[in-house]
Design an enzyme around this catalytic site. Structure first.
Site, mmCIF file in Angstrom:
data_model
loop_
_atom_site.group_PDB
_atom_site.id
_atom_site.type_symbol
_atom_site.label_atom_id
_atom_site.label_comp_id
_atom_site.label_asym_id
_atom_site.label_seq_id
_atom_site.Cartn_x
_atom_site.Cartn_y
_atom_site.Cartn_z
ATOM 1 N N ASP A 77 23.597 -11.816 2.581
ATOM 2 C CA ASP A 77 23.946 -12.905 1.901
ATOM 3 C C ASP A 77 25.292 -13.221 0.941
ATOM 4 O OD1 ASP A 77 22.939 -14.187 -1.528
ATOM 5 O OD2 ASP A 77 23.143 -12.304 -2.207
ATOM 6 N N LEU A 135 0.517 -0.891 -0.497
ATOM 7 C CA LEU A 135 -0.663 -0.559 -0.359
ATOM 8 C C LEU A 135 0.640 1.060 0.378
ATOM 9 C CD1 LEU A 135 -2.247 -1.170 2.729
ATOM 10 C CD2 LEU A 135 -3.120 -1.189 0.011
ATOM 11 N N CYS A 136 1.833 1.079 -0.271
ATOM 12 C CA CYS A 136 2.669 2.119 -0.473
ATOM 13 C C CYS A 136 2.951 2.913 -1.809
ATOM 14 C CB CYS A 136 4.494 1.663 0.230
ATOM 15 S SG CYS A 136 4.699 1.837 1.270
ATOM 16 N N HIS A 137 3.117 4.645 -1.728
ATOM 17 C CA HIS A 137 3.006 4.953 -2.763
ATOM 18 C C HIS A 137 4.503 5.262 -3.851
ATOM 19 C CE1 HIS A 137 -0.300 6.902 -0.285
ATOM 20 N NE2 HIS A 137 -1.383 7.439 -1.890
ATOM 21 N N MET A 161 8.885 4.190 4.974
ATOM 22 C CA MET A 161 9.106 3.043 4.224
ATOM 23 C C MET A 161 10.569 2.809 3.807
ATOM 24 S SD MET A 161 7.322 1.801 6.521
ATOM 25 C CE MET A 161 6.799 0.202 5.672
ATOM 26 N N GLU A 162 10.753 3.813 3.201
ATOM 27 C CA GLU A 162 11.597 3.415 1.522
ATOM 28 C C GLU A 162 12.930 3.792 2.528
ATOM 29 O OE1 GLU A 162 8.463 5.152 -0.278
ATOM 30 O OE2 GLU A 162 9.104 5.434 1.785
#
EC number: 4.6.1.17
Length: 157
Positions: free
Chosen positions: A128, A75-77, A113-114
């Protein structure tokens, strides 16, 4: 804030409409920590890893991840980021790397969020690249450190 903004009146998940919000300068800083054996950290810091420069790769991965956050978090823009930095700070005294990210833009919604995605992805990239050397590394402490701008104002840990 007492109500969930990503749930509509019918109880369904939806993307928040930010059309009417005023564009303002927004900034967020986040961090993640990856703990590892002293020998693994020394190998990274001394540039002795057979896969190449672990920190450079993790930095690029974090920046790329910030730009793709809306593809990962439903739901992030999608945002037009104007700045993304990812700093990797070795802390040999704690046998860990502290990863700190910064995201900025002038827009209608925040960049928390970014910033969190950038820090997390940089940590995952270190894991990794080093998992062949050490499988029990620990990623922890993923958190928002600071956010500026928008209706909710300034937050700092």
């Amino acid at each position: 804030m007492s109500e969930f903004t990503h749930i509509n009146e019918q109880g369904q998940a939806h993307m928040v409409d930010v059309t009417e919000k005023v564009a303002t300068e927004r900034e967020a800083r986040a961090e993640a920590i990856i703990k590892m054996a002293p020998d693994t950290l020394a190998m990274i810091m001394n540039g002795e890893h057979h896969k190449g420069d672990v920190f450079a790769t993790a930095r690029i991965a974090g920046i790329m991840a910030a730009k793709k956050t809306s593809d990962l978090i439903p739901l992030c823009h999608p945002l037009m980021l104007t700045k993304v930095t990812v700093d990797l700070i070795p802390e040999p005294e704690h046998s860990q790397v502290r990863i700190q990210s910064l995201c900025k833009l002038a827009g209608q919604t925040g960049v928390e969020m970014e910033a969190l995605t950038a820090a997390s992805t940089a940590a995952l990239t270190i894991y990794d690249m080093c998992k062949a050397v050490q499988k029990d590394m620990l990623i922890e402490g993923v958190r928002l450190l600071e956010k500026k701008g928008g209706k909710s104002g300034h937050f700092k840990v």
